[in-house]
Design a protein around this motif. Structure first.
Motif, mmCIF file in Angstrom:
data_model
loop_
_atom_site.group_PDB
_atom_site.id
_atom_site.type_symbol
_atom_site.label_atom_id
_atom_site.label_comp_id
_atom_site.label_asym_id
_atom_site.label_seq_id
_atom_site.Cartn_x
_atom_site.Cartn_y
_atom_site.Cartn_z
ATOM 1 N N THR A 207 0.781 -1.230 0.000
ATOM 2 C CA THR A 207 0.000 0.000 0.000
ATOM 3 C C THR A 207 0.814 1.282 0.000
ATOM 4 O OG1 THR A 207 -0.146 -0.105 2.404
ATOM 5 C CG2 THR A 207 -1.975 -1.053 1.163
ATOM 6 N N THR A 208 2.149 1.152 -0.062
ATOM 7 C CA THR A 208 2.921 2.395 -0.134
ATOM 8 C C THR A 208 2.588 3.105 -1.423
ATOM 9 O OG1 THR A 208 4.704 1.253 0.996
ATOM 10 C CG2 THR A 208 5.221 3.377 0.003
ATOM 11 N N GLN A 209 2.280 4.378 -1.283
ATOM 12 C CA GLN A 209 1.818 5.138 -2.435
ATOM 13 C C GLN A 209 2.834 5.131 -3.546
ATOM 14 O OE1 GLN A 209 -1.426 7.031 -2.925
ATOM 15 N NE2 GLN A 209 -1.443 5.074 -1.914
ATOM 16 N N ARG A 210 2.325 4.878 -4.732
ATOM 17 C CA ARG A 210 3.216 4.790 -5.874
ATOM 18 C C ARG A 210 2.630 5.610 -7.005
ATOM 19 N NH1 ARG A 210 4.911 -1.276 -7.088
ATOM 20 N NH2 ARG A 210 4.356 -1.405 -4.908
ATOM 21 N N ARG A 219 -0.886 5.575 -22.693
ATOM 22 C CA ARG A 219 -2.329 5.333 -22.669
ATOM 23 C C ARG A 219 -2.933 5.772 -23.985
ATOM 24 N NH1 ARG A 219 -4.047 5.437 -16.503
ATOM 25 N NH2 ARG A 219 -2.060 5.999 -15.714
ATOM 26 N N HIS B 69 2.961 -6.603 -16.380
ATOM 27 C CA HIS B 69 1.846 -5.660 -16.334
ATOM 28 C C HIS B 69 1.605 -4.989 -17.668
ATOM 29 C CE1 HIS B 69 1.756 -6.043 -11.952
ATOM 30 N NE2 HIS B 69 0.565 -5.503 -12.054
ATOM 31 N N ARG B 99 -2.573 -7.964 -8.934
ATOM 32 C CA ARG B 99 -2.761 -6.641 -8.346
ATOM 33 C C ARG B 99 -2.579 -5.608 -9.447
ATOM 34 N NH1 ARG B 99 -2.556 -6.111 -3.307
ATOM 35 N NH2 ARG B 99 -1.497 -4.104 -3.473
ATOM 36 N N PRO B 100 -3.622 -4.879 -9.735
ATOM 37 C CA PRO B 100 -3.556 -3.952 -10.867
ATOM 38 C C PRO B 100 -2.644 -2.769 -10.587
ATOM 39 C CG PRO B 100 -5.828 -4.302 -10.153
ATOM 40 C CD PRO B 100 -4.957 -4.874 -9.112
ATOM 41 N N ASP B 101 -2.032 -2.253 -11.650
ATOM 42 C CA ASP B 101 -1.329 -0.982 -11.508
ATOM 43 C C ASP B 101 -2.249 0.103 -12.069
ATOM 44 O OD1 ASP B 101 0.894 -1.255 -14.412
ATOM 45 O OD2 ASP B 101 -1.291 -1.252 -14.220
ATOM 46 N N ASP B 102 -1.730 1.316 -12.181
ATOM 47 C CA ASP B 102 -2.631 2.400 -12.596
ATOM 48 C C ASP B 102 -3.197 2.184 -14.000
ATOM 49 O OD1 ASP B 102 0.070 4.789 -13.243
ATOM 50 O OD2 ASP B 102 -0.020 2.612 -13.364
ATOM 51 N N PHE B 103 -2.383 1.647 -14.910
ATOM 52 C CA PHE B 103 -2.907 1.408 -16.262
ATOM 53 C C PHE B 103 -4.023 0.373 -16.231
ATOM 54 C CE2 PHE B 103 -0.355 3.850 -19.066
ATOM 55 C CZ PHE B 103 0.850 4.045 -18.425
ATOM 56 N N PHE B 105 -5.919 -0.396 -13.684
ATOM 57 C CA PHE B 105 -7.107 0.180 -13.065
ATOM 58 C C PHE B 105 -7.901 0.976 -14.094
ATOM 59 C CE2 PHE B 105 -7.627 -0.952 -8.826
ATOM 60 C CZ PHE B 105 -6.416 -0.977 -8.130
ATOM 61 N N SER B 106 -7.187 1.793 -14.879
ATOM 62 C CA SER B 106 -7.882 2.581 -15.909
ATOM 63 C C SER B 106 -8.648 1.684 -16.855
ATOM 64 C CB SER B 106 -6.880 3.370 -16.745
ATOM 65 O OG SER B 106 -6.643 4.605 -16.171
ATOM 66 N N GLU B 132 -2.114 1.105 -3.760
ATOM 67 C CA GLU B 132 -1.071 2.122 -3.690
ATOM 68 C C GLU B 132 -1.214 3.178 -4.775
ATOM 69 O OE1 GLU B 132 -0.908 -1.033 -4.596
ATOM 70 O OE2 GLU B 132 1.006 -1.534 -5.532
ATOM 71 N N TYR B 133 -2.216 3.066 -5.625
ATOM 72 C CA TYR B 133 -2.386 4.042 -6.706
ATOM 73 C C TYR B 133 -3.546 4.996 -6.455
ATOM 74 C CZ TYR B 133 0.763 0.973 -9.190
ATOM 75 O OH TYR B 133 1.845 0.221 -9.543
#
Lengths: 219, 609
Positions: A207-210, A219, B69, B99-103, B105-106, B132-133
């Motif tokens: 959970t450490t913010q990344r 994207r 990922h 565990r998803p990363d930000d991409f 999740f989007s 964490e995102y």
């Protein structure tokens, strides 16, 4: 051919309409957009949004409320049905564990205990008593996000709707799948309880913010 | 040595979207035996995704022994873009706890938005918050969009407020959310606050308003947009406004917008032409609709269907069916809406065999599952043709739960065919099983019982109607005359031309009594009052005042166009037929359920509404 009537004030007016009509003249010159009120959406044929729309009038279904036959929707907003029978996306998501996210619990500049009290009181409004609420809450968070996890069924979760301070009511899932841990700070019988060190270490890692370390344009 | 070379080549393909080159590179890679090499495999998935070959990407992805990922994000994004968002979710859930990363999740949130599934969206949202995102603004923006599309503007706003750096995309998503839910003040308020407006912001606001039925607001915003000289480079906003005209039956405005479409050079755009066909049809101008259709160089199923439905709604059943034959011979596949239009057309001219044939053809030839709308149209067809037993069997056999409108349709067929016993039986069933919502159902029940002389039940029906909540919308009719639209409410009008209107209506009534033996049918008034009062109520039904005004003010000889918010009552229907004959004018009425073209004493709906 003209059909005439007796002459009275009103019928002189009426007369015009009872005589042979002239050829229809073309539509008047277009002008400013309508200025008066117009009737609301009335007549809509069946839209491309099938099944989800129901019409409510008696005779036929080719009409109002909900189903709007609009060529705008020719691409169809919803290309497929979501697979409702599909398994939840995340392990631990069983619709018996709910994350309640709150807005400024305990007020501005509240300390941790005040926040926790707020969580307990909020749940108490739904389950009846603070003791019961303390039993149901399994984790609390007062830092990165403000909220708590509680073990209630889906029907009860709906009762949070409209409660002051409640931002979101979301189906919870494991942060740490191996230990079946829903994250945040463990809360047992009204007290914050620390995790065993190994589990705590894993939790910090997860959970450490990344931020994103990849360039955005991908994207 | 080889690997970096191929990596570079593949990345070029991704950038330029050159699918064939990618495929031949893929072939080389396979032959060289390096296809399993992780960076290459990941890049291949990404390239196929970017080139729009989602199934290739997916297949390749399945074969990969190890996926990172980037590969996950690539395949899920590719599936989303190919409109296979259901697959996006199922592929992800097969990951067993990735565990998803930000991409990711989007991509997941976008999939939920595309499917309209707030249920899954909330699961992702929850997981996102605890991950964490959780501060990622791009994901939050997608969440705003997801909640907006799922009709939860409050949740969308809560997420929106938490976005640190709001971009035009997030503002637009939020505004769209409010507009689509009909929350116009909030939408406008937010719109004023956007730091940078672009065409998409305007479009989102306008089309949101149109979708939530706020056509007039959409127009004001559109006018403002024109004043600010916003360049219309994308025609979506135009098709939205045309849609607003269609919903409002605003033919004058519609024609102006059509002019604008031509002036801006979008008249060859298929979806705008489709919108125009629909608009003209809804403004009862089927001739113009046909005209636009004929001039289109490329047509799709929506073009054909819009015209077919338009013809069907205006009583031009044979033309609609002929057009369908034409459509099929052009190789265009019909869709659900086409069939609703066709069966509806059949029901108006009593083509029972044809209707049944089309119903079969729908499933057999085109694999379309009949919806409740189709069943109801078929029910109407059977009812009108007197095949009541078959109609009742249909209700019992169809895979949908029959509700109030379904039974009421059968009931009205019974009434028309004079099937008293069956009518009473169904009336009892209806009264006993449903908490009725539509007042006209009560009128129908009361009439059925009255014709069977079951006065006790008649009183019961009337009492239940009385117990119902008072209807919030009063009846009103609007009539478009020259430059203006006048609105008349039920009841004695206080319009300046009241005396002339009254005089004209009285005169017409005298004529009707004399020539046609007309007698006001007070059965349509269920309230408790004496006969004279009932007749007076009928006299002042809004559509009559509207017609009178139209007769007085409109250009002589032109059709009088009226829009009414409720269903025309039976007595008015008769009266309007008479008026059309006596005055030799065409009267077109769009009421809450259908179009009526009154001409020469007849109505295009064939008296079945």
């Amino acid at each position: 051919m003209a059909k005439t009537l007796t002459r009275s004030t009103a019928s002189r007016v009426a007369n015009r309409f009872l005589s042979t009509s002239r050829a229809a003249s073309p539509s008047p010159i277009p002008s400013h957009l309508i200025s008066r009120r117009s009737s609301p959406t009335l007549f809509n044929a069946v839209g491309f949004i099938p099944a989800l729309t129901r019409f409510t009038t008696i005779r036929t279904r080719m009409d109002r409320s909900g189903g709007s036959y609009s060529p705008l929707k020719s691409g169809s907003n919803f290309s497929e049905r979501p697979p409702t029978e599909m398994a939840p996306l995340f392990p631990g998501c069983d619709y018996e564990h709910w994350l309640i996210v709150m807005d400024k619990p305990g007020g501005e500049n509240a300390n941790k205990q005040q926040m926790i009290d707020c969580y307990v009181q909020t749940l108490a409004k739904i389950v009846g008593s603070e003791e019961e609420a303390k039993r149901k809450i399994y984790n609390v968070s007062c830092e990165r996000y403000f909220g708590f996890g509680c073990e209630i069924d889906e029907e009860t979760s709906n009762k949070f709707e409209g409660l002051p301070g409640v931002l979101f009511v979301l189906p919870d899932s494991y942060v740490d799948q191996e230990y079946k841990d829903y994250g945040a700070e463990l809360f047992v019988n009204g007290e914050v309880v620390p995790r065993p060190p190994e589990r705590q270490r894993r939790m910090m890692e997860f959970t450490t913010q990344r931020g994103s370390d990849r360039p955005r344009h991908r994207r | 040595m080889l690997i970096p070379h191929y990596l570079h080549q593949l990345q070029l393909c991704a950038r330029n979207r050159t699918l064939t080159t990618a495929k031949s590179l893929h072939a080389h890679i396979v032959k060289l035996g390096i296809a399993q090499c992780c960076p290459l495999a990941n890049t291949l998935v990404n390239v196929y995704g970017k080139c729009g070959a989602a199934s290739h990407a997916h297949q390749l992805f399945d074969e990969m022994p190890q996926r990172d990922h980037i590969a996950w994000a690539s395949v899920l994004t590719a599936l989303n873009q190919a409109n296979l968002s259901g697959k996006t979710l199922s592929v992800f859930s097969s990951s067993g706890g990735l565990r998803p990363d930000d991409f990711l999740f989007s991509a997941l949130v976008k999939a939920c938005a595309n499917l309209g599934s707030v249920k899954h969206g909330k699961q992702v949202h929850c997981h996102f918050i605890v991950s964490e995102y959780s501060h990622d603004d791009v994901v939050k923006s997608s969440l705003v969009d997801m909640y907006a599309k799922g009709d939860l503007p409050d949740s969308a706003k809560a997420v929106f407020d938490s976005i640190r750096l709001k971009t035009t995309i997030s503002w637009t998503a939020m505004i769209s959310g409010f507009a689509k839910s009909g929350r116009k003040e909030e939408a406008l308020e937010l719109f004023r606050q956007i730091p940078v407006k672009n065409l998409y912001s305007w479009t989102a606001l306008i089309s949101g308003f149109v979708q939530s039925g706020k056509g007039l607001e959409a127009f004001s915003v559109f006018i403002e947009m024109r004043r600010e000289r916003v360049d219309i480079l994308d025609p979506l906003v135009l098709s939205s406004i045309v849609g607003a005209c269609a919903n409002l039956a605003a033919s004058i405005a519609g024609r102006q917008v059509h002019g604008l479409v031509i002036a801006l050079g979008f008249d060859s755009c298929v979806f705008i032409s489709n919108a125009l066909i629909d608009m003209y049809a809804k403004c009862s101008d089927v001739v113009s609709a046909k005209d636009i259709f004929s001039r289109m160089r490329h047509r799709d199923v929506v073009s054909w269907t819009s015209l077919i439905v338009g013809m069907a709604q205006h009583g031009q059943a044979e033309k609609a069916l002929a057009l369908y034959d034409d459509m099929v011979s052009h190789g265009v596949k019909p869709n659900e809406v086409t069939f609703v239009g066709l069966i509806y057309a059949c029901s108006h001219v009593g083509f029972v065999a044809k209707g049944r044939e089309l119903f079969q053809s729908m499933t057999k030839d085109y694999g379309i599952r009949p919806s409740l709308q189709h069943y109801t149209c078929l029910l109407d067809l059977l009812g009108r043709s007197g095949l009541l037993d078959e109609a009742e069997n249909l209700i019992h056999s169809m895979p949908f739960l029959p509700d109030e409108p379904t039974w009421a349709a059968l009931l009205s067929a019974c009434k028309r065919q004079g099937q008293g016993q069956m009518g009473v039986r169904i009336a009892d069933h209806l009264l006993g099983s449903f908490k009725l919502k539509d007042p006209s159902t009560y009128i129908l029940l009361s009439n059925i019982y009255a014709s069977a002389s079951l006065w006790g039940k008649v009183s019961e029906a009337r009492r239940k109607l009385g117990d119902m909540e008072v209807r919030k919308d009063p009846g009103y009719s609007s009539v478009e005359v020259r430059k203006e639209t006048e609105v008349f409410y039920a009841g004695e009008t206080s319009h300046p031309l009241k005396d002339e209107i009254f005089g004209l209506l009285k005169k017409l009534e005298e004529e009707m009594r004399r020539r046609k033996g007309y007698v006001p049918d007070t059965n349509w008034i269920l309230h408790d009052m004496d006969e004279q009062e009932k007749e007076k109520l009928l006299f002042w039904h809004s559509e009559r005042s509207a017609v009178a005004y139209g007769l007085l003010k409109a250009v002589p000889g032109t059709p009088i166009q009226i829009v009414k918010n409720l269903r025309v009552c039976g007595d008015c229907h008769v009266v309007l037929k008479h008026i059309s004959e006596i005055t030799e004018r065409e009267i077109i009425v769009r009421d809450a359920t259908r179009y009526h073209h009154f001409k020469g004493g007849k109505c295009s709906c064939n008296d079945f509404w």
